[in-house]
Structure formats: C-alpha cells, structure tokens
Scaffold this motif. Sequence first.
Motif, mmCIF file in Angstrom:
data_model
loop_
_atom_site.group_PDB
_atom_site.id
_atom_site.type_symbol
_atom_site.label_atom_id
_atom_site.label_comp_id
_atom_site.label_asym_id
_atom_site.label_seq_id
_atom_site.Cartn_x
_atom_site.Cartn_y
_atom_site.Cartn_z
ATOM 1 N N ASN A 285 -5.392 -11.376 -6.982
ATOM 2 C CA ASN A 285 -6.027 -10.097 -7.580
ATOM 3 C C ASN A 285 -6.974 -9.989 -6.566
ATOM 4 O OD1 ASN A 285 -7.013 -8.226 -8.332
ATOM 5 N ND2 ASN A 285 -8.570 -9.164 -10.731
ATOM 6 N N PHE A 286 -5.811 -8.832 -5.414
ATOM 7 C CA PHE A 286 -6.768 -7.852 -4.186
ATOM 8 C C PHE A 286 -8.315 -6.958 -5.102
ATOM 9 C CE2 PHE A 286 -2.472 -9.169 -3.316
ATOM 10 C CZ PHE A 286 -2.632 -9.126 -1.964
ATOM 11 N N GLN A 287 -8.131 -7.489 -6.022
ATOM 12 C CA GLN A 287 -9.740 -6.336 -6.785
ATOM 13 C C GLN A 287 -10.782 -7.872 -5.997
ATOM 14 O OE1 GLN A 287 -9.007 -3.469 -6.568
ATOM 15 N NE2 GLN A 287 -7.018 -4.253 -6.320
ATOM 16 N N ASP A 288 -10.406 -8.480 -6.297
ATOM 17 C CA ASP A 288 -11.739 -9.698 -6.332
ATOM 18 C C ASP A 288 -12.393 -9.930 -4.536
ATOM 19 O OD1 ASP A 288 -10.702 -10.907 -8.742
ATOM 20 O OD2 ASP A 288 -9.536 -12.251 -8.241
ATOM 21 N N THR A 289 -14.029 -9.938 -5.428
ATOM 22 C CA THR A 289 -14.458 -10.124 -3.752
ATOM 23 C C THR A 289 -13.826 -10.884 -2.970
ATOM 24 O OG1 THR A 289 -16.019 -12.031 -5.194
ATOM 25 C CG2 THR A 289 -16.141 -8.658 -4.796
ATOM 26 N N ASP A 290 -13.668 -11.878 -3.826
ATOM 27 C CA ASP A 290 -12.569 -13.094 -3.073
ATOM 28 C C ASP A 290 -10.849 -12.853 -2.182
ATOM 29 O OD1 ASP A 290 -11.941 -14.477 -5.023
ATOM 30 O OD2 ASP A 290 -12.490 -16.112 -5.111
ATOM 31 N N LEU B 74 -3.612 1.835 -11.102
ATOM 32 C CA LEU B 74 -3.380 2.272 -10.259
ATOM 33 C C LEU B 74 -4.924 2.259 -9.474
ATOM 34 C CD1 LEU B 74 -2.861 5.290 -12.035
ATOM 35 C CD2 LEU B 74 -2.495 6.007 -10.219
ATOM 36 N N GLN B 75 -4.932 0.908 -9.258
ATOM 37 C CA GLN B 75 -5.441 -0.374 -8.443
ATOM 38 C C GLN B 75 -5.762 0.754 -6.866
ATOM 39 O OE1 GLN B 75 -8.070 -2.811 -10.324
ATOM 40 N NE2 GLN B 75 -5.944 -3.566 -11.393
ATOM 41 N N ILE B 76 -6.575 0.195 -6.202
ATOM 42 C CA ILE B 76 -6.788 0.645 -4.180
ATOM 43 C C ILE B 76 -7.508 -0.662 -3.643
ATOM 44 C CG2 ILE B 76 -6.883 1.839 -2.492
ATOM 45 C CD1 ILE B 76 -5.935 3.987 -5.180
ATOM 46 N N THR B 77 -5.524 -1.230 -3.160
ATOM 47 C CA THR B 77 -5.756 -2.115 -2.157
ATOM 48 C C THR B 77 -6.062 -1.270 -0.754
ATOM 49 O OG1 THR B 77 -4.215 -3.565 -3.200
ATOM 50 C CG2 THR B 77 -4.698 -4.533 -1.230
ATOM 51 N N ASP B 78 -7.017 -2.406 0.233
ATOM 52 C CA ASP B 78 -7.102 -1.751 1.631
ATOM 53 C C ASP B 78 -5.913 -1.840 2.398
ATOM 54 O OD1 ASP B 78 -8.346 -1.458 4.403
ATOM 55 O OD2 ASP B 78 -10.493 -1.427 3.946
ATOM 56 N N ILE B 79 -4.874 -1.324 2.705
ATOM 57 C CA ILE B 79 -3.908 -1.833 3.692
ATOM 58 C C ILE B 79 -3.764 -1.749 5.011
ATOM 59 C CG2 ILE B 79 -1.724 -0.789 4.199
ATOM 60 C CD1 ILE B 79 -1.882 0.982 2.611
ATOM 61 N N GLN B 80 -5.615 -1.852 5.234
ATOM 62 C CA GLN B 80 -6.054 -1.548 6.864
ATOM 63 C C GLN B 80 -6.194 -3.280 6.611
ATOM 64 O OE1 GLN B 80 -8.560 0.958 9.133
ATOM 65 N NE2 GLN B 80 -6.622 -0.106 10.137
ATOM 66 N N ALA B 81 -7.293 -3.819 5.820
ATOM 67 C CA ALA B 81 -8.055 -5.013 5.953
ATOM 68 C C ALA B 81 -6.851 -5.961 5.626
ATOM 69 C CB ALA B 81 -8.838 -4.917 4.878
ATOM 70 N N VAL B 82 -6.114 -5.392 5.326
ATOM 71 C CA VAL B 82 -4.714 -6.955 4.256
ATOM 72 C C VAL B 82 -3.934 -7.064 5.488
ATOM 73 C CG1 VAL B 82 -3.036 -7.454 2.917
ATOM 74 C CG2 VAL B 82 -5.063 -5.842 2.135
ATOM 75 N N CYS B 83 -3.584 -6.207 6.728
ATOM 76 C CA CYS B 83 -2.877 -6.227 7.348
ATOM 77 C C CYS B 83 -3.772 -6.892 8.712
ATOM 78 C CB CYS B 83 -2.445 -4.569 7.932
ATOM 79 S SG CYS B 83 -1.332 -3.993 6.730
ATOM 80 N N GLN B 84 -4.901 -6.444 8.741
ATOM 81 C CA GLN B 84 -6.141 -7.631 9.829
ATOM 82 C C GLN B 84 -5.621 -8.632 9.479
ATOM 83 O OE1 GLN B 84 -9.652 -5.637 10.051
ATOM 84 N NE2 GLN B 84 -8.461 -3.967 11.024
ATOM 85 N N LEU B 85 -6.157 -9.124 8.452
ATOM 86 C CA LEU B 85 -6.011 -10.554 8.206
ATOM 87 C C LEU B 85 -4.427 -11.497 7.903
ATOM 88 C CD1 LEU B 85 -6.832 -13.000 6.772
ATOM 89 C CD2 LEU B 85 -6.740 -11.695 4.512
ATOM 90 N N HIS C 158 -13.582 6.120 -9.823
ATOM 91 C CA HIS C 158 -12.811 4.330 -9.680
ATOM 92 C C HIS C 158 -13.413 3.673 -8.713
ATOM 93 C CE1 HIS C 158 -8.532 3.391 -8.512
ATOM 94 N NE2 HIS C 158 -8.344 3.922 -9.721
ATOM 95 N N PRO C 159 -12.898 2.717 -9.055
ATOM 96 C CA PRO C 159 -13.566 1.571 -7.992
ATOM 97 C C PRO C 159 -12.573 2.224 -6.816
ATOM 98 C CG PRO C 159 -12.475 0.175 -9.983
ATOM 99 C CD PRO C 159 -12.448 2.440 -9.798
#
Length: 390
Positions: free
Chosen positions: A124-129, A152-163, A284-285
């Motif tokens: 769940n990419f909406q979880d803080t962890d 329509l939940q949003i995932t931070d693409i750049q943050a995921v790509c950095q990881l 929207h979150p």
Amino acid sequence: MAKRHAATIAARAGIAEDTAFGAVTPPIYLTSTYELEAFRQPGPYDYSRSNNPTRDVLGEALAELEGGAKAIVTNTGMSACLLALQLLKPEDTLVFPHDCYGGSYRLFINLAQRKHAFKIQIVNFQDTDWAEQVRLAAPAMIWLETPSNPLLQITDIQAVCQLAAELAAKVVVDNTFLSPVLQQPLALGADIVVHSTTKYINGHSDIIGGALIAKDVAIGDELKWWGNCLGLTGGALDAYLTLRGLRTLSPRIRLQQENTLAVVDFLAAHPLVAKVYYPGLASHPGHAIAKVQQSGFGAMCSFELNAAPEYLYDFFAALKYFTLAQSLGGTESLVCHPATMTHASMDAAAQQRAGIGATLVRLSVGIEDIADLITDLDKALQQVAKRLSV
C-alpha cells in the motif's frame, strides 16, 4: 531541433512523411509479409508481427510523447503488461500496489501462483512505511499505477524511483489514466511506461490496444524481441485508428478535464454523494503530489453513493448520457461499478483492502456539453431520492 510540445507531437504523428506519393496522412500497410530485395537480402520489413510501417509510426510518436527511447505497440493493454513482466525471472520479486486495476491484479497473482513466473509482494503506497515495505521485499521490479483505478490515489513516482535506484529495481508505471499529455513518468525516473491505448490515446472506443515505452534502448530492444517472440504486437488497422485518435489527444483531454471539474463540484455538493475521489480536490490526500508530478488532474472521478447498494439499480437505469460500460477515456461519458465490473476479478478481501466498496461508482467524463452531463447525473440522483422517500 527544439523539443516539440505534446500537442504538436500528437497532431503531426506521421503527417507529410510518405516517401512514395507524398500523402499528407500516412498510409495504412495492411500486409502480413514483404518482398525481399533478393535471396538472403531482407529489408527493414519482412513480416508484420515483427515490424509494420503503420505500427512503427505510432510507436515513434508514443516514444516521443513519453520521452522514451523505444515504444512497442501491442495488441491489448494487458499484452503490454505481460510484455513488461518478461524482464522478470522466477527468483525475482514484483512489488505492486494493493489498489491496482483488477486485470493487472489478476495477471500478477496468477502468473506468480499458478505459473511461478516470479514472486510477488503487495504494498500500500499510501502507508507511511511504504518505503520500508518495499525495501523488505527486495524487488527486481516495482509496478505503479498513479492515479490508481478506481480511487485515484496518488503515488510519488520520483520518491519510488529514488528508492528503486538504491535497490537496483526497475520501475514500471501504468500511465493510462493520464496519458503522456498530463504525466511523464520517465522524466520522473521510471524505466518503463505502460498504456492501454484503448483508452485516452485512441480516445474513440473503437480499438483494443496497448503500448510499452522504455527509457533505455537496451531494455526497449529486449522487450521488442519478446513482443515478436510471443506474438503480442498490434495490428496495422488498430495502429492506424489509434494514430487517428492520437492527433486530437490534447484538445480532447483539455475539454474532458473542464467537464470533470464541473462534475466533481456538482457531486461534492450533493447530499446523496457520501464522498468524491478526485486528485484535483484540495481535500484529496494526494493533491499536493499530483500538482507537482502531473500537468492536470485528469478526467476520471469516483464517488460513493450515500444510499444502500440496491439503489444503484435506480441510479444506473436513470442515466442517459453516462453509459454503463467497461473501459474509459473515450469521447463519450461512461459510468461503471468497479466492484462488479473492472475489479470483479479481485476477491472480496482484496476489494476491501483496496477500498472498493459496494456503492463506489466510477465516471469517465467525455466531451458532451457539461450542462447535459450535470442534468443527467442530477436526474439519476433524483430517482434515488424518490425511491428513498417511498
């Protein structure tokens, strides 16, 4: 040459490039095979499963729109998903979101469990962890869908790509909901972008197709090889029709977004609507991230009916301009019930984890006059109100 804008790339795809007769609109090559120049002297085209000039024009346009090195045009959106998965080995782990499209979910689960093609970890990419969850999975590939379907939940693409770069994992982003006009995942660090071209890219609900765009030439070449090997490439007629639709992508999405904003405002103020899901809402979150990584909020929205599930029959029956049907992204407005349609392949537990409830309704807003669309929704909700008052 200076970098072209998306509207120009789409509108000029294949235009005035015919070398045979100077046709302004590119011809369609409805041929299965090609004559060799001589024995053991094949030309650039020999068999249309491998290469086709019409399909190549579409692929080149999509690659330029997404800022990628190579595009492979496939016969369905699911073929594009399947093609990306050919980069995985049985010992590799695929991480994918808990709320992805039902067809993707079904593909991932069954390839892993029934074919042992790879291992899986749902996050769940909406979880803080979320980052810790991904690290523990040690994935070879991370699959993203943002905005997600249907919430329509949003995932931070750049943050995921950095990881992912730290973990030496490839990132695949399903960009179907926004198209390259509104989001470019490769520029944010992704390795591969997947599209169901059936949706916004074609925009007229008259073909089934997909595409996969790779940032790296070597990955693109490998995927092209697999596309030919598995027979996943698209046909010339579908490519031609998709090119025709692609040319109006920017103005279509512009109008669809305008209509969606009005629809969202109407729904948000209606007493029979319990909740509206749309990244363009400040509440929207994922609104703040969407503003950064998107150039628009799209033309998809969902809402929860503030009534028991049985009242959906009245709501759907009363609609005239929102057609109850699968799919999205066409010029016509569509409505669907994710729990029994697009995400029916998810079991009840998976739907619950994804937040897909029995009264969730998804809208794909088209280019009709906005006054007619609002009136249509209003009358349908009035019908529910009548039933509630009986």
